[in-house]
Design an enzyme around this catalytic site. Structure first.
Site, mmCIF file in Angstrom:
data_model
loop_
_atom_site.group_PDB
_atom_site.id
_atom_site.type_symbol
_atom_site.label_atom_id
_atom_site.label_comp_id
_atom_site.label_asym_id
_atom_site.label_seq_id
_atom_site.Cartn_x
_atom_site.Cartn_y
_atom_site.Cartn_z
ATOM 1 N N CYS A 213 8.515 -9.690 -9.203
ATOM 2 C CA CYS A 213 7.683 -8.899 -10.120
ATOM 3 C C CYS A 213 7.174 -9.698 -11.321
ATOM 4 O O CYS A 213 6.538 -9.145 -12.213
ATOM 5 C CB CYS A 213 8.446 -7.663 -10.587
ATOM 6 N N CYS A 232 16.748 -10.092 -12.976
ATOM 7 C CA CYS A 232 15.450 -9.627 -13.458
ATOM 8 C C CYS A 232 15.632 -8.279 -14.132
ATOM 9 O O CYS A 232 16.128 -7.333 -13.517
ATOM 10 C CB CYS A 232 14.475 -9.499 -12.288
ATOM 11 N N ASP A 364 1.649 -38.570 -7.920
ATOM 12 C CA ASP A 364 1.363 -38.045 -9.257
ATOM 13 C C ASP A 364 2.636 -38.167 -10.093
ATOM 14 O O ASP A 364 3.641 -37.521 -9.807
ATOM 15 C CB ASP A 364 0.938 -36.578 -9.126
#
Ligand SMILES: [Zn+2]
Length: 457
Positions: A213, A232, A364
């Site tokens: 979420c 959460c 990178d």
């Protein structure tokens, strides 16, 4: 056995032998040829073999070697691959190598370290009994895309092996979410129930927001990176208590840790013969896998204590007067663990940072800006010399300068022979931190000058 499979095995063995003779082992060619001849060669060769697969971002090799020690101590008839052969073609070659010329596998068990992106395809062919997912960290973004990309590759792979028991890291919100899809697989969780260090370094999290979420996670405690007791506050997604749990960290030293490991309700005092919080996780993961394979707990616990350090992870050797320790670094979370280890060590020492940007390192290098070099800069009086080397030594020097190391203290030494000479010049111990290809280059150089080669085998 099908003629096609037998031919593929023959070609794979023969081409592998020729390449080794030419001093060019470790290429993907034999596996590629075998796959061309027989598309289903891996399925054929692994039929009836109980396969344990280890995947995830960090710690695959060390966890595999810990499991291997338990396999060996338990007397299993097994074979395993090495980290250089963890893609589909490499895994095919390892199965072919261990098959008879009639295409039969004489082993009961196989222990396979598998690249997390390669697992999606490899899992189509292997009868996986046990799948270990160590963790998911941000790694070589240019190679695998976003972090959820890696997660989804593993998730798709799991759909191919519905009978496999999954050993998942309970403390990694990304990995733990693999058990959430209503999958048919049995699941065993492993994790660490307490903080590992009394104070934790300021670390960037690779998973700040809830995977379901997007709300920011709250933590009861953190061990390292994004690992710990997450929950959460909005949707309720949270860490589930693991069946294989580190319930106490008795001590963490520069060479080993002592922990209390609870395996399905039985507490064991375990000496983990490798330093660092990440190896505590690797030990818990190995114990979970050993449980799935049916190895008794006593054998597992003793295997973890006797285990010798793995390929490139914390190699120790002597350079002239100096004791040197080399630790592979490849992403922020892993690097921060190495820094944590150095920070908790005492006494003066030398540091060498080796940064390459070849394909296997990740092309990178911007990830070095996410590493907590500031924690080292805060202790800089301890460091007698600070070396930077590798293809991108200049970028490394710049990063250290921004972390707070004075520019004049940073010594840029491009030549590895010279670097080793400088490290060997006095007795202060050295921590050498190379990226993947730098590690291989440096090791080659070390092999030319000292007796250290035998130590690796
Ligand atoms: Zn949520």
């Amino acid at each position: 056995m099908r003629l096609r499979t037998r031919l593929a095995v023959l070609v794979c063995k023969a081409s592998g032998a020729v390449l080794r003779k030419l001093g060019r082992g470790g290429t993907n060619l034999p596996g590629k040829l075998a796959l061309k001849i027989d598309k289903n060669i891996l399925g054929e060769l692994s039929r009836g073999v109980k396969v344990t697969v280890v995947t995830g971002t960090n710690g695959k090799t060390t966890t595999s070697r810990m499991i291997e020690q338990a396999f060996a101590d338990a007397g299993l008839r097994y074979f395993s691959n090495k980290s250089g052969a963890n893609l589909l073609t490499g895994i095919i070659a390892v199965f072919a190598q261990h098959a008879t010329l009639s295409g039969r596998c004489p082993y009961t068990h196989a222990l396979i370290e598998c690249d997390e992106a390669a697992f999606r395809r490899t899992s189509e062919y292997l009868p996986v009994e046990c799948l270990v997912v160590n963790n998911i960290f941000r790694d070589q973004l240019d190679r695998y895309g976003e972090i959820t990309h890696t997660l989804n590759a593993i998730r798709e792979g799991i759909t191919h092996v519905p009978n496999a028991t999954l050993c998942l890291n309970a403390d990694c919100s990304l990995t733990a979410s693999l058990a959430e899809d209503g999958i048919p697989n049995p699941v065993i969780r492993f994790g660490v129930n307490v903080p590992i260090y009394s104070e934790t370094a300021h670390e960037l999290s690779d998973a700040v927001y809830c995977i379901h979420c997007k709300t920011q996670y709250e933590y009861d405690y953190r061990t390292y990176g994004h690992l710990g007791g997450f929950r959460c506050p909005k949707c309720g997604y949270h860490r589930v208590a693991p069946e294989v749990a580190v319930t106490q960290v008795i001590s963490t030293g520069a060479d080993a840790s002592d922990i209390v490991l609870d395996i399905f309700g039985h507490a064991h005092e375990v000496h983990v013969n490798l330093p660092g919080g990440y190896n505590i996780y690797n030990a818990a993961a190995a114990a979970a896998a050993a449980h799935v394979v049916g190895i008794d707990e006593k054998t597992t616990v003793s295997a973890l204590g006797q285990f010798e350090c793995g390929f490139g992870r914390a190699e120790q050797f002597r350079l002239g007067q100096a004791q040197a320790r080399m630790m592979l670094v490849k992403n922020p979370a892993g690097y921060n663990q190495v820094i944590n280890l150095i920070s908790h060590d005492v006494g003066s020492c030398k540091l060498a940072f080796l940064l390459n940007d070849r394909f296997a390192d990740g092309t990178d290098i911007s990830w070095i800006w996410d590493v907590d070099f500031e924690a080292l800069a805060a202790q800089q009086s301890r460091f007698t010399r600070i070396f930077v080397s590798g293809v991108r030594a200049d970028d490394m020097a710049l990063r250290l300068k921004y972390a707070g190391f004075p520019a004049e203290r940073i010594e840029l030494v491009r030549d590895y022979e010279k670097l080793l000479g400088e490290i060997a010049a006095d007795a202060a111990p050295a921590f050498i931190m190379p990226t993947y290809t730098a590690m291989f280059d440096l090791r080659g150089e070390i092999g030319r000058h000292t007796d250290v080669k035998a130590f690796y085998e």
